[in-house]
Write a protein that holds these residues in place. Structure first.
Motif, short mmCIF file in Angstrom:
data_model
loop_
_atom_site.label_atom_id
_atom_site.label_comp_id
_atom_site.label_asym_id
_atom_site.label_seq_id
_atom_site.Cartn_x
_atom_site.Cartn_y
_atom_site.Cartn_z
N UNK A 129 -21.93 72.78 155.09
CA UNK A 129 -22.12 74.14 154.54
C UNK A 129 -21.55 74.24 153.14
N UNK A 130 -20.37 73.66 152.93
CA UNK A 130 -19.73 73.72 151.62
C UNK A 130 -20.53 72.99 150.55
N UNK A 131 -21.10 71.84 150.93
CA UNK A 131 -21.91 71.07 149.97
C UNK A 131 -23.21 71.79 149.61
N UNK A 132 -23.70 72.63 150.53
CA UNK A 132 -24.94 73.38 150.29
C UNK A 132 -24.67 74.75 149.65
N UNK A 133 -23.42 75.19 149.63
CA UNK A 133 -23.09 76.53 149.13
C UNK A 133 -23.48 76.77 147.67
N UNK A 134 -23.43 75.76 146.77
CA UNK A 134 -23.88 76.02 145.40
C UNK A 134 -25.34 76.46 145.30
N UNK A 135 -26.14 76.12 146.33
CA UNK A 135 -27.54 76.55 146.32
C UNK A 135 -27.66 78.06 146.35
N UNK A 151 -12.63 73.59 151.29
CA UNK A 151 -13.92 74.21 151.62
C UNK A 151 -13.86 75.73 151.53
N UNK A 152 -12.76 76.33 151.95
CA UNK A 152 -12.66 77.78 151.89
C UNK A 152 -12.59 78.29 150.46
N UNK A 153 -11.85 77.61 149.60
CA UNK A 153 -11.79 78.03 148.20
C UNK A 153 -13.12 77.79 147.49
N UNK A 154 -13.80 76.70 147.86
CA UNK A 154 -15.11 76.42 147.28
C UNK A 154 -16.11 77.52 147.65
N UNK A 174 -15.49 80.65 149.34
CA UNK A 174 -15.09 82.05 149.21
C UNK A 174 -14.58 82.43 147.82
N UNK A 175 -14.32 81.47 146.96
CA UNK A 175 -13.91 81.79 145.61
C UNK A 175 -14.91 81.25 144.59
N UNK A 176 -15.12 79.93 144.59
CA UNK A 176 -15.94 79.32 143.55
C UNK A 176 -17.41 79.75 143.62
N UNK A 177 -17.91 80.03 144.83
CA UNK A 177 -19.31 80.42 144.96
C UNK A 177 -19.49 81.94 144.99
N UNK A 178 -18.57 82.65 145.59
CA UNK A 178 -18.74 84.10 145.72
C UNK A 178 -18.39 84.87 144.44
N UNK A 179 -17.31 84.48 143.77
CA UNK A 179 -16.88 85.23 142.60
C UNK A 179 -17.91 85.26 141.47
N UNK A 180 -18.59 84.13 141.16
CA UNK A 180 -19.63 84.21 140.12
C UNK A 180 -20.75 85.18 140.47
N UNK A 181 -21.00 85.38 141.78
CA UNK A 181 -22.05 86.32 142.18
C UNK A 181 -21.57 87.77 142.17
N UNK A 182 -20.27 87.99 142.37
CA UNK A 182 -19.73 89.34 142.42
C UNK A 182 -19.33 89.89 141.06
N UNK A 183 -18.82 89.02 140.18
CA UNK A 183 -18.29 89.47 138.89
C UNK A 183 -19.30 90.24 138.04
N UNK A 184 -20.58 89.78 137.90
CA UNK A 184 -21.53 90.55 137.08
C UNK A 184 -21.82 91.95 137.63
#
Length: 308
Positions: free
Chosen positions: A57-63, A153-156, A158-168
């Motif tokens: 799941x973590x490896x696919x999360x950047x998608x 995996x949790x930081x990847x 819940x932070x690295x993938x979610x924050x770029x989507x929420x910040x804008x």
């Protein structure tokens, strides 16, 4: 008409961003339960299977970010890996300073542990430098889960993938407090296992879950703050691993400690120093250009002081 259209665009962006984050959180938690087993969560077989699930799941999360960028039309010069905090600029500061700041916050518990430790400093140093000690650690499934796989995996996700989507949508300030809600809710899955194995009464299980939600939400806000201020993933991962090792501060034990005055002094000193050093030690100028801040226009109301 243009204002109404702009409002619709903003509403679509926020709605879709939240939907992506919610789907990602459910995918992460759901992956833990694809394996049918009657064994408890700490059994090595269960841990190994869950390693496989969360790593996939973590490896696919950047998608999720790729799809989000395509459908929302968000433009940025920063690459996907840069947005997710994988970069070399400021890497030394990002590795040392956030972890040091977190250790300062936990100064009281660290002093308490050192006073209760049967080893002196030299004995502890010998153990830390002994390869056999680390071999025991990396062959312990629970240690690997708590200190390596879960923080990474949790930081990847819940932070690295979610924050770029929420910040804008929300701006960096609101995103810091929105993102941890997904993180906190994700930890409610422990309730299922505790009820399943009758590990306590129903009331105590739900009270424990409510406390864990509060603690993980506050911790998630802290690591989200670090991620936005430094633009690196390494800091949140190391802080997460450290906090998993220390656990929640044993405040009531500190009140009954034989050296209570010393322990409480360091508790107060640590918290005081933490708040004094929080902004100076996470100053974005120490970490180079912050990629996630490129998702906001400079000078916009959502830009704030977090990115500068």
């Amino acid at each position: 008409m243009s204002e109404a259209h702009g409002g619709e665009q903003a509403g679509w962006l926020c709605g879709f961003s939240v939907l992506c984050c919610l789907t990602l959180a459910c995918s992460y938690v759901g992956s833990l339960y694809v394996w049918k087993s009657e064994l408890p969560r700490d059994h090595p077989t269960v841990i190994k299977r869950r390693f496989t699930s969360v790593l996939i799941v973590s490896s696919l999360s950047p998608l999720f970010i790729c799809v989000w960028k395509q459908l929302t039309g968000i433009k940025t010069d920063a690459s996907l890996l840069y947005l997710m905090g994988f970069r070399f600029e400021g890497i030394i500061s990002a590795t040392i300073l956030p972890l040091l700041l977190t250790m300062i916050l936990f100064l009281g518990p660290l002093v308490q542990l050192s006073l209760d430790c049967p080893w002196d400093f030299l004995d502890g140093l010998k153990v830390a430098l002994d390869p056999r000690f680390w071999l025991l650690c990396v062959t312990d499934m629970r240690w690997l889960r708590n200190q390596v796989i879960a923080p990474l995996t949790e930081e990847l996700v819940f932070r690295a993938c979610m924050l770029p989507m929420l910040v804008p949508c929300t701006g960096p300030g609101t995103a810091i407090f929105t993102c941890p809600l997904f993180f906190g809710v994700a930890h409610f899955h422990h309730v299922i296992e505790q009820l399943r194995f009758r590990q306590a009464t129903v009331i105590s299980i739900f009270l424990s879950a409510a406390f864990q939600f509060s603690y993980t939400a506050v911790f998630g806000a802290y690591t989200a703050f670090i991620f936005i201020r430094t633009g690196h993933l390494v800091g949140p991962v190391l802080c997460h691993s450290f906090c998993n090792y220390i656990g929640f501060p044993a405040i009531f034990t500190a009140l009954d400690h034989p050296h209570r005055a010393i322990v409480l002094l360091f508790y107060i000193l640590g918290v005081t120093l933490f708040f004094l050093l929080l902004y100076p030690m996470t100053d974005p100028t120490l970490y180079g250009d912050i990629p996630i801040c490129h998702l906001l226009e400079k000078g916009s109301t959502g830009y704030g002081s977090l990115c500068s």
